[in-house]
Design a protein around this motif. Structure first.
Motif, PDB file in Angstrom:
ATOM      1  N   ALA A   8     -43.523  46.547 -70.711  1.00 55.02           N
ATOM      2  CA  ALA A   8     -44.583  47.253 -71.418  1.00 55.02           C
ATOM      3  C   ALA A   8     -44.018  47.770 -72.739  1.00 55.02           C
ATOM      4  O   ALA A   8     -43.047  48.542 -72.754  1.00 55.02           O
ATOM      5  N   LEU A   9     -44.597  47.341 -73.856  1.00 50.75           N
ATOM      6  CA  LEU A   9     -44.118  47.759 -75.169  1.00 50.75           C
ATOM      7  C   LEU A   9     -44.747  49.087 -75.575  1.00 50.75           C
ATOM      8  O   LEU A   9     -45.929  49.322 -75.292  1.00 50.75           O
ATOM      9  N   PRO A  10     -44.002  49.959 -76.237  1.00 50.61           N
ATOM     10  CA  PRO A  10     -44.570  51.234 -76.691  1.00 50.61           C
ATOM     11  C   PRO A  10     -45.811  51.006 -77.562  1.00 50.61           C
ATOM     12  O   PRO A  10     -45.808  50.131 -78.438  1.00 50.61           O
ATOM     13  N   HIS A  11     -46.863  51.781 -77.286  1.00 52.88           N
ATOM     14  CA  HIS A  11     -48.131  51.754 -78.022  1.00 52.88           C
ATOM     15  C   HIS A  11     -48.999  50.532 -77.681  1.00 52.88           C
ATOM     16  O   HIS A  11     -50.177  50.499 -78.049  1.00 52.88           O
ATOM     17  N   LEU A  53     -29.465  37.951 -78.684  1.00 53.14           N
ATOM     18  CA  LEU A  53     -28.261  38.758 -78.496  1.00 53.14           C
ATOM     19  C   LEU A  53     -28.394  39.730 -77.327  1.00 53.14           C
ATOM     20  O   LEU A  53     -27.502  39.835 -76.488  1.00 53.14           O
ATOM     21  N   THR A  54     -29.506  40.468 -77.295  1.00 51.44           N
ATOM     22  CA  THR A  54     -29.717  41.513 -76.291  1.00 51.44           C
ATOM     23  C   THR A  54     -31.203  41.602 -75.952  1.00 51.44           C
ATOM     24  O   THR A  54     -32.052  41.067 -76.679  1.00 51.44           O
ATOM     25  N   PRO A  55     -31.554  42.321 -74.884  1.00 45.58           N
ATOM     26  CA  PRO A  55     -32.974  42.549 -74.591  1.00 45.58           C
ATOM     27  C   PRO A  55     -33.713  43.211 -75.754  1.00 45.58           C
ATOM     28  O   PRO A  55     -34.843  42.838 -76.070  1.00 45.58           O
ATOM     29  N   ASN A  56     -33.082  44.191 -76.411  1.00 43.62           N
ATOM     30  CA  ASN A  56     -33.725  44.869 -77.541  1.00 43.62           C
ATOM     31  C   ASN A  56     -34.005  43.915 -78.695  1.00 43.62           C
ATOM     32  O   ASN A  56     -35.004  44.055 -79.411  1.00 43.62           O
ATOM     33  N   HIS A  57     -33.115  42.960 -78.894  1.00 42.46           N
ATOM     34  CA  HIS A  57     -33.309  41.948 -79.933  1.00 42.46           C
ATOM     35  C   HIS A  57     -34.632  41.214 -79.694  1.00 42.46           C
ATOM     36  O   HIS A  57     -35.452  41.053 -80.602  1.00 42.46           O
ATOM     37  N   LEU A  58     -34.846  40.791 -78.465  1.00 48.40           N
ATOM     38  CA  LEU A  58     -36.069  40.063 -78.122  1.00 48.40           C
ATOM     39  C   LEU A  58     -37.299  40.968 -78.148  1.00 48.40           C
ATOM     40  O   LEU A  58     -38.325  40.626 -78.753  1.00 48.40           O
ATOM     41  N   LEU A  59     -37.212  42.129 -77.506  1.00 50.83           N
ATOM     42  CA  LEU A  59     -38.399  42.980 -77.356  1.00 50.83           C
ATOM     43  C   LEU A  59     -38.822  43.628 -78.675  1.00 50.83           C
ATOM     44  O   LEU A  59     -40.017  43.851 -78.902  1.00 50.83           O
ATOM     45  N   THR A  60     -37.878  43.931 -79.543  1.00 49.38           N
ATOM     46  CA  THR A  60     -38.250  44.475 -80.853  1.00 49.38           C
ATOM     47  C   THR A  60     -39.008  43.432 -81.665  1.00 49.38           C
ATOM     48  O   THR A  60     -40.020  43.734 -82.306  1.00 49.38           O
ATOM     49  N   SER A  61     -38.537  42.208 -81.625  1.00 55.09           N
ATOM     50  CA  SER A  61     -39.226  41.127 -82.332  1.00 55.09           C
ATOM     51  C   SER A  61     -40.609  40.884 -81.721  1.00 55.09           C
ATOM     52  O   SER A  61     -41.569  40.596 -82.442  1.00 55.09           O
ATOM     53  N   VAL A 112     -41.579  33.419 -73.292  1.00 54.63           N
ATOM     54  CA  VAL A 112     -42.308  34.680 -73.421  1.00 54.63           C
ATOM     55  C   VAL A 112     -43.806  34.377 -73.461  1.00 54.63           C
ATOM     56  O   VAL A 112     -44.246  33.491 -74.205  1.00 54.63           O
ATOM     57  N   LYS A 113     -44.568  35.110 -72.669  1.00 55.00           N
ATOM     58  CA  LYS A 113     -46.021  34.926 -72.632  1.00 55.00           C
ATOM     59  C   LYS A 113     -46.712  36.265 -72.839  1.00 55.00           C
ATOM     60  O   LYS A 113     -46.435  37.242 -72.139  1.00 55.00           O
ATOM     61  N   LEU A 114     -47.617  36.312 -73.815  1.00 50.36           N
ATOM     62  CA  LEU A 114     -48.413  37.505 -74.081  1.00 50.36           C
ATOM     63  C   LEU A 114     -49.858  37.253 -73.642  1.00 50.36           C
ATOM     64  O   LEU A 114     -50.415  36.193 -73.917  1.00 50.36           O
ATOM     65  N   PRO A 115     -50.486  38.223 -72.984  1.00 47.27           N
ATOM     66  CA  PRO A 115     -51.853  38.042 -72.486  1.00 47.27           C
ATOM     67  C   PRO A 115     -52.887  38.378 -73.559  1.00 47.27           C
ATOM     68  O   PRO A 115     -53.606  39.375 -73.478  1.00 47.27           O
ATOM     69  N   ILE A 146     -34.304  38.262 -64.309  1.00 48.94           N
ATOM     70  CA  ILE A 146     -34.085  39.224 -65.390  1.00 48.94           C
ATOM     71  C   ILE A 146     -34.258  40.628 -64.818  1.00 48.94           C
ATOM     72  O   ILE A 146     -35.204  40.893 -64.074  1.00 48.94           O
ATOM     73  N   GLY A 147     -33.363  41.538 -65.160  1.00 50.07           N
ATOM     74  CA  GLY A 147     -33.458  42.905 -64.660  1.00 50.07           C
ATOM     75  C   GLY A 147     -34.582  43.696 -65.315  1.00 50.07           C
ATOM     76  O   GLY A 147     -35.175  43.279 -66.311  1.00 50.07           O
ATOM     77  N   GLU A 148     -34.876  44.853 -64.755  1.00 48.45           N
ATOM     78  CA  GLU A 148     -35.970  45.689 -65.258  1.00 48.45           C
ATOM     79  C   GLU A 148     -35.756  46.135 -66.692  1.00 48.45           C
ATOM     80  O   GLU A 148     -36.709  46.376 -67.428  1.00 48.45           O
ATOM     81  N   GLN A 149     -34.507  46.271 -67.111  1.00 46.43           N
ATOM     82  CA  GLN A 149     -34.188  46.648 -68.485  1.00 46.43           C
ATOM     83  C   GLN A 149     -33.840  45.429 -69.338  1.00 46.43           C
ATOM     84  O   GLN A 149     -33.320  45.561 -70.442  1.00 46.43           O
ATOM     85  N   GLY A 150     -34.125  44.243 -68.813  1.00 47.03           N
ATOM     86  CA  GLY A 150     -33.841  43.021 -69.555  1.00 47.03           C
ATOM     87  C   GLY A 150     -32.460  42.455 -69.305  1.00 47.03           C
ATOM     88  O   GLY A 150     -32.030  41.541 -70.009  1.00 47.03           O
ATOM     89  N   GLU A 151     -31.765  43.005 -68.306  1.00 49.55           N
ATOM     90  CA  GLU A 151     -30.428  42.506 -68.009  1.00 49.55           C
ATOM     91  C   GLU A 151     -30.475  40.992 -67.773  1.00 49.55           C
ATOM     92  O   GLU A 151     -31.287  40.503 -67.008  1.00 49.55           O
ATOM     93  N   GLY A 152     -29.558  40.304 -68.413  1.00 46.16           N
ATOM     94  CA  GLY A 152     -29.491  38.852 -68.279  1.00 46.16           C
ATOM     95  C   GLY A 152     -29.953  38.115 -69.513  1.00 46.16           C
ATOM     96  O   GLY A 152     -29.568  36.963 -69.733  1.00 46.16           O
ATOM     97  N   LEU A 153     -30.758  38.764 -70.349  1.00 46.20           N
ATOM     98  CA  LEU A 153     -31.321  38.073 -71.505  1.00 46.20           C
ATOM     99  C   LEU A 153     -30.285  37.698 -72.562  1.00 46.20           C
ATOM    100  O   LEU A 153     -30.512  36.807 -73.357  1.00 46.20           O
ATOM    101  N   GLY A 154     -29.153  38.400 -72.573  1.00 50.31           N
ATOM    102  CA  GLY A 154     -28.140  38.090 -73.568  1.00 50.31           C
ATOM    103  C   GLY A 154     -26.955  37.298 -73.037  1.00 50.31           C
ATOM    104  O   GLY A 154     -26.013  37.012 -73.774  1.00 50.31           O
ATOM    105  N   LEU A 155     -27.012  36.899 -71.768  1.00 46.30           N
ATOM    106  CA  LEU A 155     -25.860  36.254 -71.151  1.00 46.30           C
ATOM    107  C   LEU A 155     -25.542  34.887 -71.749  1.00 46.30           C
ATOM    108  O   LEU A 155     -24.402  34.446 -71.721  1.00 46.30           O
ATOM    109  N   TRP A 156     -26.544  34.213 -72.280  1.00 42.46           N
ATOM    110  CA  TRP A 156     -26.324  32.877 -72.839  1.00 42.46           C
ATOM    111  C   TRP A 156     -26.193  32.908 -74.358  1.00 42.46           C
ATOM    112  O   TRP A 156     -26.193  31.878 -74.998  1.00 42.46           O
ATOM    113  N   CYS A 157     -26.070  34.109 -74.907  1.00 41.83           N
ATOM    114  CA  CYS A 157     -25.992  34.230 -76.362  1.00 41.83           C
ATOM    115  C   CYS A 157     -24.696  33.632 -76.910  1.00 41.83           C
ATOM    116  O   CYS A 157     -23.613  33.853 -76.379  1.00 41.83           O
TER     117      CYS A 157
END
Length: 211
Positions: A8-11, A53-61, A112-115, A146-157
């Motif tokens: 869930a993204l802020p706002h 690179l990281t979960p934040n990299h993906l989710l911020t974008s 990534v899929k957005l509804p 993928i973990g609840e905080q995005g763990e795993g998203l940067g493992l293949w970076c």
């Protein structure tokens, strides 16, 4: 069924972000062909996991893509294409797809899929379950949890590729070095610190592009 984590993204909590990760993918060429054919069943952001690179990299974008789309400031036709574009430090859409999208030989993929519909309303038919079922049927690869905080998203970076893409300078100096447990722990900590520093700079670059 593929493993799917929902964020869930802020706002924009009413637009849940469904994310899946796959390794050992063997049909990236097919997935890419469906994107090029604008097949609506494949309306995802299919990303090369080596460029995240990281979960934040993906989710911020993802947040910036959704925000610009909903505020009618998007540079591309769909939220998913906007996400690929927002990952890039430059304004060349084709280059964004070339660097961050999947290629025929990509083996580690983030989907990534957005509804969201074309008129920016919520599509209630898109859920974690429907995304899981569809991706499980069409992606030939191993689903990775993928973990609840995005763990795993940067493992293949590929950190060096990301550093080069964002023109951060420096070089990776730990390739091929295995020097015992103590040194190994220090290396892991150093790599973690390096990723945090890179993340901070990259998020700034992405935010400036989206301003």
């Amino acid at each position: 069924m593929a493993s799917v984590q929902t964020f869930a993204l802020p706002h924009y909590e009413e637009y849940p972000v469904h994310v899946a990760l796959f390794k050992d993918v063997t049909n990236a060429a097919f997935l890419r062909s469906q994107l090029l054919a604008s097949n609506p069943d494949f309306d995802y952001a299919f990303l090369d996991a080596s460029m995240i690179l990281t979960p934040n990299h993906l989710l911020t974008s993802t947040f910036l893509a959704l925000h610009t789309f909903l505020t009618k400031r998007a540079k591309t036709r769909t939220p998913h294409s906007e996400l690929v574009f927002r990952l890039s430090p430059n304004n060349n859409i084709g280059e964004s797809y070339k660097k961050f999208g999947i290629g025929d030989a990509t083996t580690a993929i983030i989907a990534v899929k957005l509804p969201i519909t074309a008129d920016a309303t919520v599509d209630a038919s898109i859920t974690a379950e429907t995304v899981s079922k569809h991706l499980g049927n069409v992606v030939q690869g191993t689903s990775v949890r993928i973990g609840e905080q995005g763990e795993g998203l940067g493992l293949w970076c590929d950190v060096d590729k990301v550093r080069k893409m964002y023109k951060l300078g420096g070089e990776g100096g730990n390739k091929g070095k295995k020097t015992g447990a103590a040194n190994g722990d220090a290396r892991v900590k150093k790599e973690g610190d390096e990723k945090k520093e890179m993340e901070s700079v990259i998020l700034g670059i992405i935010a400036l592009k989206g301003s």
